[in-house]
Design a protein around this motif. Structure first.
Motif, PDB file in Angstrom:
ATOM      1  N   MET A 129      46.823   7.089  83.366  1.00  0.00           N
ATOM      2  CA  MET A 129      47.118   8.485  83.677  1.00  0.00           C
ATOM      3  C   MET A 129      48.589   8.796  83.448  1.00  0.00           C
ATOM      4  N   GLN A 130      49.461   7.893  83.841  1.00  0.00           N
ATOM      5  CA  GLN A 130      50.895   8.081  83.604  1.00  0.00           C
ATOM      6  C   GLN A 130      51.176   8.203  82.102  1.00  0.00           C
ATOM      7  N   ALA A 131      50.535   7.334  81.321  1.00  0.00           N
ATOM      8  CA  ALA A 131      50.772   7.332  79.878  1.00  0.00           C
ATOM      9  C   ALA A 131      50.281   8.625  79.231  1.00  0.00           C
ATOM     10  N   VAL A 132      49.130   9.116  79.689  1.00  0.00           N
ATOM     11  CA  VAL A 132      48.596  10.362  79.127  1.00  0.00           C
ATOM     12  C   VAL A 132      49.548  11.517  79.401  1.00  0.00           C
ATOM     13  N   LEU A 133      50.067  11.594  80.625  1.00  0.00           N
ATOM     14  CA  LEU A 133      51.018  12.655  80.961  1.00  0.00           C
ATOM     15  C   LEU A 133      52.271  12.549  80.100  1.00  0.00           C
ATOM     16  N   VAL A 134      52.800  11.341  79.950  1.00  0.00           N
ATOM     17  CA  VAL A 134      54.010  11.138  79.151  1.00  0.00           C
ATOM     18  C   VAL A 134      53.773  11.557  77.695  1.00  0.00           C
ATOM     19  N   GLY A 135      52.650  11.145  77.135  1.00  0.00           N
ATOM     20  CA  GLY A 135      52.365  11.484  75.751  1.00  0.00           C
ATOM     21  C   GLY A 135      52.154  12.968  75.545  1.00  0.00           C
ATOM     22  N   TYR A 136      51.428  13.584  76.463  1.00  0.00           N
ATOM     23  CA  TYR A 136      51.174  15.027  76.398  1.00  0.00           C
ATOM     24  C   TYR A 136      52.484  15.801  76.436  1.00  0.00           C
ATOM     25  N   GLU A 137      53.326  15.491  77.419  1.00  0.00           N
ATOM     26  CA  GLU A 137      54.582  16.225  77.582  1.00  0.00           C
ATOM     27  C   GLU A 137      55.525  15.995  76.405  1.00  0.00           C
ATOM     28  N   THR A 138      55.560  14.772  75.889  1.00  0.00           N
ATOM     29  CA  THR A 138      56.445  14.482  74.756  1.00  0.00           C
ATOM     30  C   THR A 138      56.003  15.248  73.518  1.00  0.00           C
ATOM     31  N   SER A 139      54.697  15.312  73.272  1.00  0.00           N
ATOM     32  CA  SER A 139      54.188  16.110  72.145  1.00  0.00           C
ATOM     33  C   SER A 139      54.666  17.546  72.250  1.00  0.00           C
ATOM     34  N   CYS A 140      54.536  18.105  73.440  1.00  0.00           N
ATOM     35  CA  CYS A 140      54.889  19.514  73.640  1.00  0.00           C
ATOM     36  C   CYS A 140      56.391  19.737  73.536  1.00  0.00           C
ATOM     37  N   ARG A 141      57.178  18.805  74.039  1.00  0.00           N
ATOM     38  CA  ARG A 141      58.639  18.946  73.978  1.00  0.00           C
ATOM     39  C   ARG A 141      59.135  18.968  72.533  1.00  0.00           C
ATOM     40  N   ILE A 142      58.631  18.041  71.725  1.00  0.00           N
ATOM     41  CA  ILE A 142      59.072  17.992  70.335  1.00  0.00           C
ATOM     42  C   ILE A 142      58.550  19.205  69.573  1.00  0.00           C
ATOM     43  N   ALA A 143      57.358  19.665  69.936  1.00  0.00           N
ATOM     44  CA  ALA A 143      56.830  20.884  69.312  1.00  0.00           C
ATOM     45  C   ALA A 143      57.715  22.076  69.605  1.00  0.00           C
ATOM     46  N   GLN A 144      58.179  22.182  70.862  1.00  0.00           N
ATOM     47  CA  GLN A 144      59.045  23.294  71.230  1.00  0.00           C
ATOM     48  C   GLN A 144      60.415  23.188  70.553  1.00  0.00           C
ATOM     49  N   LEU A 145      60.823  21.987  70.230  1.00  0.00           N
ATOM     50  CA  LEU A 145      62.097  21.782  69.536  1.00  0.00           C
ATOM     51  C   LEU A 145      62.109  22.496  68.189  1.00  0.00           C
ATOM     52  N   ILE A 146      60.955  22.499  67.506  1.00  0.00           N
ATOM     53  CA  ILE A 146      60.927  23.008  66.128  1.00  0.00           C
ATOM     54  C   ILE A 146      59.956  24.168  65.955  1.00  0.00           C
ATOM     55  N   ALA A 147      59.587  24.820  67.050  1.00  0.00           N
ATOM     56  CA  ALA A 147      58.692  25.987  66.968  1.00  0.00           C
ATOM     57  C   ALA A 147      59.517  27.248  66.723  1.00  0.00           C
ATOM     58  N   PRO A 148      58.909  28.243  66.046  1.00  0.00           N
ATOM     59  CA  PRO A 148      57.537  28.277  65.519  1.00  0.00           C
ATOM     60  C   PRO A 148      57.427  27.914  64.040  1.00  0.00           C
ATOM     61  N   ASN A 149      58.553  27.649  63.364  1.00  0.00           N
ATOM     62  CA  ASN A 149      58.515  27.516  61.911  1.00  0.00           C
ATOM     63  C   ASN A 149      57.724  26.300  61.442  1.00  0.00           C
ATOM     64  N   HIS A 150      57.719  25.229  62.233  1.00  0.00           N
ATOM     65  CA  HIS A 150      56.996  24.021  61.834  1.00  0.00           C
ATOM     66  C   HIS A 150      55.529  24.337  61.564  1.00  0.00           C
ATOM     67  N   TYR A 151      54.891  25.017  62.484  1.00  0.00           N
ATOM     68  CA  TYR A 151      53.477  25.359  62.329  1.00  0.00           C
ATOM     69  C   TYR A 151      53.292  26.411  61.241  1.00  0.00           C
ATOM     70  N   ALA A 152      54.217  27.365  61.197  1.00  0.00           N
ATOM     71  CA  ALA A 152      54.118  28.434  60.198  1.00  0.00           C
ATOM     72  C   ALA A 152      54.232  27.891  58.773  1.00  0.00           C
ATOM     73  N   ARG A 153      54.963  26.804  58.589  1.00  0.00           N
ATOM     74  CA  ARG A 153      55.115  26.205  57.258  1.00  0.00           C
ATOM     75  C   ARG A 153      53.806  25.599  56.750  1.00  0.00           C
ATOM     76  N   GLY A 154      52.895  25.312  57.660  1.00  0.00           N
ATOM     77  CA  GLY A 154      51.624  24.727  57.239  1.00  0.00           C
ATOM     78  C   GLY A 154      51.367  23.337  57.766  1.00  0.00           C
ATOM     79  N   PHE A 155      52.231  22.856  58.664  1.00  0.00           N
ATOM     80  CA  PHE A 155      51.988  21.545  59.250  1.00  0.00           C
ATOM     81  C   PHE A 155      50.935  21.636  60.357  1.00  0.00           C
ATOM     82  N   HIS A 156      50.048  20.648  60.401  1.00  0.00           N
ATOM     83  CA  HIS A 156      49.028  20.560  61.443  1.00  0.00           C
ATOM     84  C   HIS A 156      49.677  19.904  62.659  1.00  0.00           C
ATOM     85  N   ALA A 157      50.131  20.722  63.587  1.00  0.00           N
ATOM     86  CA  ALA A 157      50.953  20.229  64.697  1.00  0.00           C
ATOM     87  C   ALA A 157      50.201  19.264  65.599  1.00  0.00           C
ATOM     88  N   THR A 158      48.886  19.392  65.701  1.00  0.00           N
ATOM     89  CA  THR A 158      48.112  18.428  66.488  1.00  0.00           C
ATOM     90  C   THR A 158      48.379  17.018  65.989  1.00  0.00           C
TER      91      THR A 158
END
Length: 460
Positions: A129-158
Motif C-alpha cells: 500500500m505504501q508503494a502504491v501511494l508513492v508511485g501514484y503521487e510520483t506519477s502525478c507530480r512529474i505530470a504536473q511538472l510538464i503539464a499541459p504541453n506534454h499531453y498536448a504534444r501527443g504523449f500518452h501520459a499514462t
C-alpha cells in the motif's frame, strides 16, 4: 517557466521517500485499497483479451524464472515480465481508474510493477500500500511538472508518467534511499515512452505494460549501482525539457492541484494533500472522456421518457481536447468503439449496458438501431466547455428538444458509496474469471490488505 531546484529529480525522490501512510489521513488507506480492488477487477477481465494472451504466449516461449503470478492464469514468469503482462491486462479493456493530474490512469502501471516486486520479495500488504501511494503521487507530480504541453504534444501520459511511478513504487518496495530512488527515476527517464496515436489499438495497453516493466527494471538497476546523471528529469537536455514546453517545479513539489482541464494556469484550482484524493473510477467500460456524454444521455432518456426511435438529432458538445482522444466517428473494432463519443452515446440511448465490457462488440457496431443513432449524432467542439464537461442535446420527432450538461471530473466525496459501487463492479467483472469463493476471498484480502503478512497470499 519557474526557477527550478538545483536537482529536481532528487527533490522528487525525497518527496517519494518521505511519504508515509502512517501520518496521512486514515481515509487515504481506504482510497489505496479501493484502487487496488478496482485494479484486480479490470486486470482479471483484461487477462482474457487478445493482446494479453498473445503477449503472455510470446513471453512464455522465451522462458525465464517462474517468480511471479500472471493474473488470470496459472503461469508464473520473471518479475519484470509479470509487470509487463499484468500491466497490459490492467489497461486492456480501458476500464481502469483515472487521474486528471496526469491526465491518464495512474494505478495501472504502478500497481503492476509494485505487485510483482512485492510478491518476489515477500513484502507485506502495508508495504504494498505504501508503494502504491508513492508511485501514484510520483506519477502525478512529474505530470504536473510538464503539464499541459506534454499531453498536448501527443504523449500518452499514462505510459510516460507511469514509468516514473512504477520506478518510485518499486524503489519503495526495495527500500531504496533518496539517492538511489533518484537514480531509479533517472533511469526511468530514458525508458518513459508512449503515444496517443495508439489510442483505439492494442498498443495503448501495451504501452502501459511496458511502463510497468521499465519502471521495475529502473529500480532494480539503481539498486545494483547502475548510475544516471544527477538530474535526468530537470537537466536542460533531460526528460522534462525534451518532452514539454512547460516546466512548473512548484506544481510538482507543492500540494496536489486539481486541474481537470489540464492547464496549470487555471485560476483557484482545488488543493488537496494527495493527488490520490482526486482519483476517479470508471463505471462505464469506455474512454473516460465519453463518460459525461453517456451520463447526460442516460439521464435525458430517463427523465423525459422517450424511446430511441423517437430521436431525430443528437449533438454532443465537448472541449476540443477530446477530438484527438475519443472522437472516432465510425469505429470499426470493439477497441475503437470505446473511443467514439457517437457510438457510446448511441449505446446509452439504445439501452445497452455501457458498464459491461461485453457491450463493446462487433455485433453492436453493425446493429441497425445503433448505426442510425450514431449517424444522427454530431460532435461539436466547444472551447468554452471545460474538460470533461459535456453537453448533450437531443431532438425528437415531435420537435421537443432536451439538453443536459454533465461534468464527470468531480471526485465522489462519499467513500462508503464509492466502495459499494466498486465492490459491485469487482464482483461483476470477476464473475467470468474466478469462482464465487475465490472472488470473495480476494475481495476480503484486499479490503483488509494492511493485515496481510505476505502479498503472495493475495496473488495465490
Amino acid at each position: 517557466m519557474q526557477t527550478a531546484p538545483e536537482n529536481i529529480t532528487l527533490e522528487l525522490a525525497k518527496a517519494a521517500v518521505g511519504l508515509d501512510l502512517a501520518t496521512a489521513p486514515r481515509t487515504l488507506s481506504t482510497r489505496v485499497k479501493l484502487v487496488i480492488l478496482d485494479w484486480f477487477a479490470v486486470t482479471l477481465a483484461g487477462s482474457a483479451e487478445l493482446v494479453t494472451r498473445q503477449l503472455m504466449k510470446y513471453r512464455l516461449s522465451e522462458g525465464g524464472h517462474p517468480q511471479c503470478t500472471i493474473v488470470g492464469s496459472k503461469a508464473r514468469m520473471p518479475a519484470s515480465v509479470a509487470a509487463l503482462v499484468n500491466g497490459t491486462a490492467s489497461h486492456a479493456i480501458d476500464y481502469d481508474d483515472v487521474s486528471f493530474s496526469i491526465p491518464g490512469h495512474a494505478t495501472a502501471p504502478v500497481l503492476a510493477a509494485a505487485l510483482a516486486l512485492a510478491e518476489q520479495t515477500h513484502a507485506g500488504g502495508h508495504q504494498l500500500m505504501q508503494a502504491v501511494l508513492v508511485g501514484y503521487e510520483t506519477s502525478c507530480r512529474i505530470a504536473q511538472l510538464i503539464a499541459p504541453n506534454h499531453y498536448a504534444r501527443g504523449f500518452h501520459a499514462t505510459a510516460t508518467m507511469g514509468c516514473f511511478g512504477a520506478a518510485a513504487a518499486s524503489a519503495r518496495i526495495l527500500g531504496l534511499d533518496e539517492n538511489a530512488t533518484a537514480q531509479a527515476l533517472g533511469i526511468a527517464a530514458i525508458k518513459a515512452a508512449g503515444l496517443k496515436a495508439a489510442f483505439g489499438s492494442s498498443c495503448k495497453p501495451l504501452q502501459v505494460g511496458e511502463a510497468a516493466r521499465s519502471g521495475l527494471e529502473a529500480a532494480r538497476l539503481a539498486q545494483s549501482g547502475v548510475d544516471a546523471p544527477a538530474d535526468m528529469i530537470g537537466h536542460r537536455l533531460g526528460f522534462a525539457h525534451t518532452h514539454s514546453d512547460d516546466f512548473y517545479p512548484e506544481a510538482a513539489l507543492g500540494p496536489a492541484r486539481y486541474v481537470p482541464d489540464f492547464s496549470v494556469a487555471t485560476a483557484d484550482p482545488a488543493i488537496f494533500d494527495f493527488h490520490m484524493e482526486t482519483n476517479l473510477f470508471k463505471f462505464h467500460a469506455a474512454c473516460y472522456e465519453t463518460h459525461a456524454a453517456i451520463e447526460s444521455a442516460l439521464k435525458l432518456a430517463q427523465d423525459n421518457d422517450f424511446s430511441h426511435t423517437d430521436i431525430t438529432a443528437i449533438s454532443i458538445h465537448v472541449n476540443p481536447h477530446c477530438n484527438d482522444i475519443c472522437n472516432i466517428q465510425s469505429p470499426l473494432t470493439a477497441l475503437q468503439a470505446k473511443f467514439s463519443l457517437r457510438h457510446t452515446v448511441a449505446l446509452a440511448l439504445a439501452g445497452r449496458d455501457t458498464a459491461n465490457p461485453a457491450s463493446f462488440n462487433l455485433e453492436n457496431l453493425s446493429c441497425p438501431d445503433l448505426l442510425r443513432l450514431q449517424e444522427l449524432a454530431q460532435v461539436v467542439l466547444d472551447p468554452t466547455l471545460r474538460v470533461p464537461q459535456t453537453l448533450v442535446r437531443i431532438r425528437l420527432a415531435n420537435t421537443s428538444t432536451f439538453e443536459l450538461l454533465h461534468d464527470s471530473s468531480i471526485p465522489n466525496p462519499n467513500l462508503d458509496d464509492q466502495q459499494e459501487r466498486l465492490i459491485r463492479k469487482f464482483r461483476a467483472l470477476c464473475g467470468n474469471c474466478l469462482t464465487a469463493n475465490a472472488a470473495q476471498r480476494l475481495e476480503t484480502l484486499i479490503l483488509h490488505l494492511e493485515s496481510a503478512a505476505d502479498v503472495g497470499e493475495l496473488m495465490r
